[in-house]
Design a protein around this motif. Structure first.
Motif, PDB file in Angstrom:
ATOM      1  N   ALA A 302       0.827  -1.213   0.000  1.00 40.14           N
ATOM      2  CA  ALA A 302       0.000   0.000   0.000  1.00 40.14           C
ATOM      3  C   ALA A 302       0.860   1.262   0.000  1.00 40.14           C
ATOM      4  CB  ALA A 302      -0.933  -0.010   1.209  1.00 40.14           C
ATOM      5  N   ALA A 303       1.932   1.268   0.820  1.00 37.55           N
ATOM      6  CA  ALA A 303       2.794   2.457   0.900  1.00 37.55           C
ATOM      7  C   ALA A 303       3.574   2.680  -0.390  1.00 37.55           C
ATOM      8  CB  ALA A 303       3.756   2.319   2.074  1.00 37.55           C
ATOM      9  N   SER A 304       3.754   1.616  -1.167  1.00 34.33           N
ATOM     10  CA  SER A 304       4.578   1.720  -2.371  1.00 34.33           C
ATOM     11  C   SER A 304       3.879   2.406  -3.545  1.00 34.33           C
ATOM     12  CB  SER A 304       5.033   0.316  -2.813  1.00 34.33           C
ATOM     13  OG  SER A 304       5.862  -0.273  -1.821  1.00 34.33           O
ATOM     14  N   VAL A 305       2.585   2.663  -3.425  1.00 35.48           N
ATOM     15  CA  VAL A 305       1.874   3.308  -4.535  1.00 35.48           C
ATOM     16  C   VAL A 305       1.417   4.729  -4.205  1.00 35.48           C
ATOM     17  CG1 VAL A 305       1.117   1.126  -5.534  1.00 35.48           C
ATOM     18  CG2 VAL A 305      -0.318   2.249  -3.819  1.00 35.48           C
ATOM     19  N   LEU A 306       1.750   5.216  -3.013  1.00 30.99           N
ATOM     20  CA  LEU A 306       1.320   6.554  -2.616  1.00 30.99           C
ATOM     21  C   LEU A 306       1.843   7.631  -3.583  1.00 30.99           C
ATOM     22  CD1 LEU A 306       1.814   6.408   1.256  1.00 30.99           C
ATOM     23  CD2 LEU A 306      -0.360   6.794   0.076  1.00 30.99           C
ATOM     24  N   TRP A 307       3.054   7.461  -4.049  1.00 31.05           N
ATOM     25  CA  TRP A 307       3.678   8.491  -4.874  1.00 31.05           C
ATOM     26  C   TRP A 307       2.962   8.671  -6.208  1.00 31.05           C
ATOM     27  CZ3 TRP A 307       5.770   7.358  -9.686  1.00 31.05           C
ATOM     28  CH2 TRP A 307       5.897   6.004  -9.980  1.00 31.05           C
ATOM     29  N   THR A 308       2.126   7.713  -6.596  1.00 32.67           N
ATOM     30  CA  THR A 308       1.443   7.795  -7.895  1.00 32.67           C
ATOM     31  C   THR A 308       0.186   8.665  -7.839  1.00 32.67           C
ATOM     32  OG1 THR A 308       0.074   5.826  -7.474  1.00 32.67           O
ATOM     33  CG2 THR A 308       2.258   5.474  -8.438  1.00 32.67           C
ATOM     34  N   ALA A 309      -0.282   9.018  -6.639  1.00 27.40           N
ATOM     35  CA  ALA A 309      -1.551   9.756  -6.500  1.00 27.40           C
ATOM     36  C   ALA A 309      -1.354  11.224  -6.841  1.00 27.40           C
ATOM     37  CB  ALA A 309      -2.091   9.616  -5.085  1.00 27.40           C
ATOM     38  N   HIS A 310      -2.232  11.758  -7.701  1.00 26.29           N
ATOM     39  CA  HIS A 310      -2.145  13.166  -8.091  1.00 26.29           C
ATOM     40  C   HIS A 310      -3.473  13.905  -7.911  1.00 26.29           C
ATOM     41  CE1 HIS A 310       1.888  12.625  -9.663  1.00 26.29           C
ATOM     42  NE2 HIS A 310       1.471  11.565 -10.339  1.00 26.29           N
ATOM     43  N   SER A 311      -4.417  13.268  -7.205  1.00 23.73           N
ATOM     44  CA  SER A 311      -5.683  13.929  -6.894  1.00 23.73           C
ATOM     45  C   SER A 311      -6.003  13.697  -5.426  1.00 23.73           C
ATOM     46  CB  SER A 311      -6.820  13.379  -7.760  1.00 23.73           C
ATOM     47  OG  SER A 311      -7.195  12.077  -7.358  1.00 23.73           O
ATOM     48  N   MET A 312      -6.770  14.612  -4.850  1.00 28.06           N
ATOM     49  CA  MET A 312      -7.093  14.516  -3.432  1.00 28.06           C
ATOM     50  C   MET A 312      -7.918  13.261  -3.140  1.00 28.06           C
ATOM     51  SD  MET A 312      -8.883  17.424  -1.055  1.00 28.06           S
ATOM     52  CE  MET A 312      -9.386  17.060   0.624  1.00 28.06           C
ATOM     53  N   ILE A 313      -8.846  12.917  -4.012  1.00 29.11           N
ATOM     54  CA  ILE A 313      -9.690  11.741  -3.783  1.00 29.11           C
ATOM     55  C   ILE A 313      -8.854  10.468  -3.818  1.00 29.11           C
ATOM     56  CG2 ILE A 313     -11.572  10.349  -4.728  1.00 29.11           C
ATOM     57  CD1 ILE A 313     -12.898  12.921  -5.659  1.00 29.11           C
ATOM     58  N   LEU A 314      -7.994  10.332  -4.835  1.00 23.95           N
ATOM     59  CA  LEU A 314      -7.170   9.138  -4.941  1.00 23.95           C
ATOM     60  C   LEU A 314      -6.189   9.040  -3.776  1.00 23.95           C
ATOM     61  CD1 LEU A 314      -6.261   6.647  -6.457  1.00 23.95           C
ATOM     62  CD2 LEU A 314      -4.775   8.102  -7.871  1.00 23.95           C
ATOM     63  N   LEU A 315      -5.589  10.169  -3.393  1.00 32.39           N
ATOM     64  CA  LEU A 315      -4.648  10.153  -2.285  1.00 32.39           C
ATOM     65  C   LEU A 315      -5.353   9.790  -0.981  1.00 32.39           C
ATOM     66  CD1 LEU A 315      -1.785  10.551  -1.330  1.00 32.39           C
ATOM     67  CD2 LEU A 315      -2.226  13.005  -1.122  1.00 32.39           C
ATOM     68  N   LEU A 371      13.086  16.289   0.195  1.00 33.61           N
ATOM     69  CA  LEU A 371      12.599  15.871  -1.115  1.00 33.61           C
ATOM     70  C   LEU A 371      11.441  16.745  -1.604  1.00 33.61           C
ATOM     71  CD1 LEU A 371      12.717  11.977  -0.749  1.00 33.61           C
ATOM     72  CD2 LEU A 371      14.190  13.414  -2.177  1.00 33.61           C
ATOM     73  N   THR A 372      10.517  17.081  -0.699  1.00 32.92           N
ATOM     74  CA  THR A 372       9.384  17.914  -1.115  1.00 32.92           C
ATOM     75  C   THR A 372       9.821  19.331  -1.439  1.00 32.92           C
ATOM     76  OG1 THR A 372       8.874  18.365   1.218  1.00 32.92           O
ATOM     77  CG2 THR A 372       7.667  16.573   0.165  1.00 32.92           C
ATOM     78  N   ASP A 373      10.792  19.851  -0.692  1.00 29.05           N
ATOM     79  CA  ASP A 373      11.315  21.187  -1.008  1.00 29.05           C
ATOM     80  C   ASP A 373      11.932  21.205  -2.410  1.00 29.05           C
ATOM     81  OD1 ASP A 373      10.569  22.642   1.184  1.00 29.05           O
ATOM     82  OD2 ASP A 373      12.484  22.465   2.233  1.00 29.05           O
ATOM     83  N   ALA A 374      12.630  20.130  -2.745  1.00 31.02           N
ATOM     84  CA  ALA A 374      13.368  20.108  -4.010  1.00 31.02           C
ATOM     85  C   ALA A 374      12.537  19.637  -5.196  1.00 31.02           C
ATOM     86  CB  ALA A 374      14.600  19.216  -3.868  1.00 31.02           C
ATOM     87  N   HIS A 375      11.634  18.688  -4.965  1.00 31.28           N
ATOM     88  CA  HIS A 375      10.964  18.042  -6.097  1.00 31.28           C
ATOM     89  C   HIS A 375       9.434  17.971  -5.985  1.00 31.28           C
ATOM     90  CE1 HIS A 375      14.967  16.811  -7.365  1.00 31.28           C
ATOM     91  NE2 HIS A 375      15.155  16.256  -6.182  1.00 31.28           N
ATOM     92  N   GLY A 376       8.869  18.291  -4.829  1.00 27.36           N
ATOM     93  CA  GLY A 376       7.420  18.219  -4.685  1.00 27.36           C
ATOM     94  C   GLY A 376       6.971  17.032  -3.839  1.00 27.36           C
ATOM     95  N   SER A 377       5.673  16.989  -3.547  1.00 32.12           N
ATOM     96  CA  SER A 377       5.138  16.015  -2.602  1.00 32.12           C
ATOM     97  C   SER A 377       5.252  14.575  -3.086  1.00 32.12           C
ATOM     98  CB  SER A 377       3.671  16.331  -2.298  1.00 32.12           C
ATOM     99  OG  SER A 377       2.881  16.268  -3.470  1.00 32.12           O
ATOM    100  N   SER A 378       5.197  14.344  -4.394  1.00 29.18           N
ATOM    101  CA  SER A 378       5.284  12.969  -4.907  1.00 29.18           C
ATOM    102  C   SER A 378       6.560  12.282  -4.450  1.00 29.18           C
ATOM    103  CB  SER A 378       5.199  12.960  -6.428  1.00 29.18           C
ATOM    104  OG  SER A 378       3.928  13.383  -6.874  1.00 29.18           O
ATOM    105  N   TYR A 379       7.668  13.028  -4.434  1.00 27.50           N
ATOM    106  CA  TYR A 379       8.938  12.454  -4.003  1.00 27.50           C
ATOM    107  C   TYR A 379       8.940  12.189  -2.501  1.00 27.50           C
ATOM    108  CZ  TYR A 379      11.133  13.074  -8.545  1.00 27.50           C
ATOM    109  OH  TYR A 379      11.465  12.968  -9.872  1.00 27.50           O
ATOM    110  N   GLY A 380       8.224  13.006  -1.745  1.00 30.65           N
ATOM    111  CA  GLY A 380       8.121  12.767  -0.307  1.00 30.65           C
ATOM    112  C   GLY A 380       7.446  11.443   0.003  1.00 30.65           C
ATOM    113  N   PHE A 381       6.492  11.022  -0.837  1.00 29.59           N
ATOM    114  CA  PHE A 381       5.789   9.769  -0.618  1.00 29.59           C
ATOM    115  C   PHE A 381       6.664   8.547  -0.900  1.00 29.59           C
ATOM    116  CE2 PHE A 381       1.882  12.405  -1.359  1.00 29.59           C
ATOM    117  CZ  PHE A 381       1.341  12.214  -0.091  1.00 29.59           C
TER     118      PHE A 381
END
Length: 444
Positions: A302-315, A371-381
């Motif tokens: 489950a934790a391995s797919v968090l970075w793929t979410a790009h909408s609030m509902i999916l996340l 990671l989020t400072d440099a690349h955005g939230s997707s990288y933080g996940f």
């Protein structure tokens, strides 16, 4: 056959029976008030320092220092508690914590540099009271040899999860809706009030353990290999908590809705709590080691797919699934302490696990912040994914260390064989009077 199953199910201990244990309410309620701030501390520091510095990376450093300080001090606090008593340790600790957090708030509002905030975060983290392990130790002492022990472990994990539902949401609401420092101020006040009331409940405190049963000084809880493996597992869980906190906050800012952070984290934690309640109501047919491995495998996926979410509902949906997978791993890990660690070192063992969560969370907050400072939230996940993968690999490689050593200490009794389907209890237990209990053994 049907009649027997019905009888076993109805006889299964539940939360109501657990809370009717003499003296339980007296330490459960103030214990909850005193541990609620644990769910508020990291996110409150993160939001306050990010507000004053404008950087998630800087906020992550200060929050990480707090977590590392807590992780290092927790086992020491647990060992002192086993030897000197809960009240003797808790009272000075909550006073110190309130003063340290207040100092951190003042420095942040005055615009102190990051190094000064990090320095102030050391005593703030080191003085976090270990109320959760203290409550678990009280249950263990009150329910020695009872089939209610697994129910108590589930109840405590549900309580922990509830703090991670209410704590971050409350802290976010206070920091974004009242004042950036309101979260930390409330955290300090709750810790002080709840901790002092809890410490006053002396009648239910476990007895002191200065020596082991044979008159020799007992070994540290860390000397047991099973605990060391569980610590690694809990580091991964901490990585999920820390990575989610930073990444959800960054994601909410990216979509222009900072208030969504509390909602998204609340959904994640609500899944955690819901699964915890369910775990406490199930009479498990498989052993705790297998449950831990299966639960952790689900958490890793489950934790391995968090970075793929790009909408609030999916996340939100993915966060809910991650939350549902955390509780079984947490509950099982805490339950296994009963069969892996002797009674005279259990508070220390519980604090090692709590400290592992804090250390994993601190590391994740730091890395995810950068990671989020440099690349955005997707990288933080990516941080929760990395933490759980490493922990699962360790669990699989060292799973033999999680087999309880207790069967060699079983003392036979004339008690009848437990009914099928009864809740599992550690395979062997000798109470304080030296009387053996015959208890159910679940094959792993």
């Amino acid at each position: 056959m049907t009649s027997a199953v019905t009888t076993d199910t109805s006889a299964r201990p539940g939360y109501g029976q657990l809370l009717r244990t003499p003296g339980a309410i007296g330490f459960v309620l103030p214990g909850f008030a005193a541990r609620l701030p644990f769910g508020m501390l990291t996110i409150s520091i993160l939001l306050l320092v990010q507000h004053t510095t404008g950087s998630y990376g800087s906020a992550g450093i200060v929050a990480a220092v707090t977590g590392v300080s807590m992780a290092l001090s927790a086992p020491v606090m647990g060992k002192l508690t086993d030897r000197r008593g809960q009240s003797a340790v808790l009272v000075p600790v909550v006073l110190m914590h309130s003063a340290a957090v207040s100092t951190l708030v003042v420095l942040a509002l005055l615009g102190a540099p990051v190094w000064a905030l990090a320095l102030a975060a050391v005593p703030a983290g080191a003085s976090v009271p270990q109320v959760g392990p203290m409550v678990r130790a009280r249950w263990a002492a009150r329910l020695e040899g009872s089939p209610l022990l697994p129910t108590a472990a589930a109840f405590e994990s549900v309580t922990d999860e509830f703090t991670f539902v209410v704590g971050p949401v409350l802290a976010t609401a206070l920091c974004t809706g009242v004042h950036p420092a309101a979260g930390l101020i409330t955290e300090a006040a709750l810790t002080l009030a709840g901790g002092l009331v809890f410490a006053a409940q002396r009648a239910t405190q476990p007895k002191l353990h200065t020596v082991a049963a044979g008159g020799e000084k007992h070994a540290s809880a860390l000397s047991f290999p099973g605990l060391r493996v569980l610590i690694v597992a809990f580091l991964g869980i901490g990585a999920v908590f820390g990575g989610m906190q930073v990444s959800l906050a960054a994601f909410s800012n990216e979509i222009g809705n900072p208030g969504a952070n509390g909602l998204l984290y609340g959904v994640f934690a609500a899944g955690n709590m819901t699964a915890g309640i369910a775990c406490g109501a199930i009479a498990w047919k498989i052993g705790p080691r297998r449950r831990l491995l299966l639960g952790y495998a689900g958490l890793t996926v489950a934790a391995s797919v968090l970075w793929t979410a790009h909408s609030m509902i999916l996340l939100g949906a993915l966060g809910l699934v991650v939350g549902l997978c955390i509780a079984p791993a947490l509950i099982t890990g805490y339950t296994m302490i009963e069969s892996l660690i002797p009674a005279n070192a259990r508070t220390e063992a519980f604090t090692w696990l709590t400290g592992a969560v804090a250390f994993g969370q601190a590391t994740a907050v730091t890395v995810a912040g950068r990671l989020t400072d440099a690349h955005g939230s997707s990288y933080g996940f990516l941080v929760p994914m990395a933490g759980t993968v490493l922990a699962l690999a360790t669990l699989l490689a060292l799973r033999s260390s999680l087999a309880p050593k207790a069967p060699s200490r079983i003392i036979s009794s004339s008690a009848g064989t437990p009914a099928a389907g009864a809740p599992e209890v550690p395979a062997a237990r000798v109470n304080e009077r030296g009387v053996g209990h015959r208890v159910p053994v679940t094959v792993d």
